[in-house]
Design a protein around this motif. Sequence first.
Motif, PDB file in Angstrom:
ATOM      1  N   GLU A   1      52.531  31.995  22.428  1.00 18.59           N
ATOM      2  CA  GLU A   1      51.662  31.269  23.349  1.00 18.59           C
ATOM      3  C   GLU A   1      51.990  31.738  24.753  1.00 18.59           C
ATOM      4  N   ARG A   2      50.950  31.958  25.552  1.00 16.19           N
ATOM      5  CA  ARG A   2      51.154  32.481  26.900  1.00 16.19           C
ATOM      6  C   ARG A   2      51.084  31.359  27.925  1.00 16.19           C
ATOM      7  N   SER A   3      51.953  31.441  28.922  1.00 12.23           N
ATOM      8  CA  SER A   3      51.924  30.520  30.047  1.00 12.23           C
ATOM      9  C   SER A   3      52.176  31.338  31.309  1.00 12.23           C
ATOM     10  N   GLY A   4      51.085  31.780  31.955  1.00 14.00           N
ATOM     11  CA  GLY A   4      51.234  32.668  33.103  1.00 14.00           C
ATOM     12  C   GLY A   4      51.779  34.012  32.646  1.00 14.00           C
ATOM     13  N   ASN A   5      52.919  34.417  33.224  1.00 13.71           N
ATOM     14  CA  ASN A   5      53.564  35.660  32.815  1.00 13.71           C
ATOM     15  C   ASN A   5      54.645  35.435  31.757  1.00 13.71           C
ATOM     16  N   ASP A   6      54.825  34.200  31.329  1.00 12.57           N
ATOM     17  CA  ASP A   6      55.840  33.884  30.323  1.00 12.57           C
ATOM     18  C   ASP A   6      55.203  33.753  28.942  1.00 12.57           C
ATOM     19  N   LEU A   7      56.038  33.956  27.924  1.00 12.12           N
ATOM     20  CA  LEU A   7      55.614  33.778  26.548  1.00 12.12           C
ATOM     21  C   LEU A   7      56.471  32.717  25.885  1.00 12.12           C
ATOM     22  N   LEU A   8      55.899  32.005  24.953  1.00 14.29           N
ATOM     23  CA  LEU A   8      56.595  30.956  24.223  1.00 14.29           C
ATOM     24  C   LEU A   8      56.450  31.217  22.730  1.00 14.29           C
ATOM     25  N   THR A   9      57.515  30.980  21.974  1.00 17.22           N
ATOM     26  CA  THR A   9      57.445  31.131  20.529  1.00 17.22           C
ATOM     27  C   THR A   9      58.525  30.282  19.871  1.00 17.22           C
ATOM     28  N   THR A  10      58.431  30.136  18.557  1.00 19.08           N
ATOM     29  CA  THR A  10      59.422  29.388  17.787  1.00 19.08           C
ATOM     30  C   THR A  10      60.016  30.303  16.720  1.00 19.08           C
ATOM     31  N   VAL A  11      61.334  30.257  16.565  1.00 17.53           N
ATOM     32  CA  VAL A  11      62.031  31.055  15.543  1.00 17.53           C
ATOM     33  C   VAL A  11      62.852  30.108  14.675  1.00 17.53           C
ATOM     34  N   HIS A  12      62.793  30.306  13.368  1.00 14.65           N
ATOM     35  CA  HIS A  12      63.559  29.496  12.420  1.00 14.65           C
ATOM     36  C   HIS A  12      64.917  30.141  12.148  1.00 14.65           C
ATOM     37  N   ILE A  13      65.967  29.328  12.154  1.00 12.72           N
ATOM     38  CA  ILE A  13      67.305  29.799  11.776  1.00 12.72           C
ATOM     39  C   ILE A  13      67.863  28.855  10.713  1.00 12.72           C
TER      40      ILE A  13
END
Length: 438
Positions: free
Chosen positions: A271-283
């Motif tokens: 998911e984009r927010s301006g110049n930043d990216l967001l994501t979820t990783v499972h561990i």
Amino acid sequence: MPVETELYDLLGVPPSATEDEIKKAYRKKAWTMEHHPNPDDPTAHQRFQEMAAAYEILSSVETREAYDRYGMEGMSRGAGGGPGFGGMGGMDPADIFAELFGASMNFGFDYGQSRGPRRTKGQDSHIPYEVTLEDLYNGKTVKMNMEKEIVCGLCKGTGAKGNAKPKPCIKCDGKGWTNVTTSLGPSRLCTHRAMCTECQGQGEKLREKDRCKKCKGNKTVKERTRQEIYIERGMADRQRIVLAGAGDEEPGIPPGDVIFTLKTRHHESFERSGNDLLTTVHITLSEALLGFSRILLTHLDGRGVHVTSPPGKIIKPGDSIILRGEGMPVYKTPDHKGNLYVMLEIDMPDESWLKTVDAKALAGILPPKKPEMDPKPAVVDEVPFEESDIVDVRETPFNASSSFFDHASGFQFGGDDEDEWEDDDDEDDGMEPECRTQ
């Protein structure tokens, strides 16, 4: 309170609106109709005339007061010296439009040989173009076949055969428009100009036998062209790419532009927010307790991103990390990038795993269970344990606040640590982005 509110409704303002609010509402609606016309709506011009008449009445203190007191029936009889809705006080809607936007604006009142200014360029063509987040991250060149109108080469844009000349339109007497009276209800009439359907607003018309054989008197013909657009790295959703002069041609004026508006397609992982990216990783639970050193995700350019957690670091539910310089390229300076925020979601082992281990030995290794409440409440009820889906609860109406479920997994950004591994804790106001599973 006014005896009726129809004129206020036309402009989309309440009866209590100030003079500035009425003016802004009219400007906004008029601007929208000018720049985003609907050629398939035959009532668009009539609606604009009605809206202009409503603005003229409501923008004057005297006529607005008369309308509020007597309504349209009183206005049509000239109550309070008002101009009457049908006559618009003798003021042309084009004059109102020019007063607000300047003489360069035109909404189609310039039919035939009327006094209004002609358009200085052709109509722009607006084309939405869907792109992926990968396209915006990596950049992309797109070539496409398009169809446009060009000035007829045989008649040079006159629409006539040889030296033939058009004749004045009989229906509109060469004006290009006719007067049309529309009923808005009992005792409510609106008189407005409408484009002549016989000559299409030109004020003149060629006889069938005098028309150009190639364009059939239309002055332009269709031509297929190949256009190329470059989606630059870091471009944003709804950003426009303008091909100047690539639009439809019309005789006597420069062609308009072709304007592509980017529309970003939903991405499953980022998911984009301006110049930043967001994501979820499972561990796994093991990685949360003992650390990890592996490729956490595949980036938008196909790279694997390898991350090593610091020794002794325990990952807690809801923790997030920041990978600096792994966000979106900055538009026009793609060597600079934003950050990638990763929310770590811990996958707990299932019951089958628990059956394969020594539960007593495991209990001896894990931290002790929480002790019983001390002091105990005076009354204790035994309630059966039953699993549920939080989605079912969210879909059930209840009187708790909308943020009731948002506190347990709050995800906040912006904090700094001393090393490259950073847990994000900042002063965010509780609003959290919706991160998607990698």
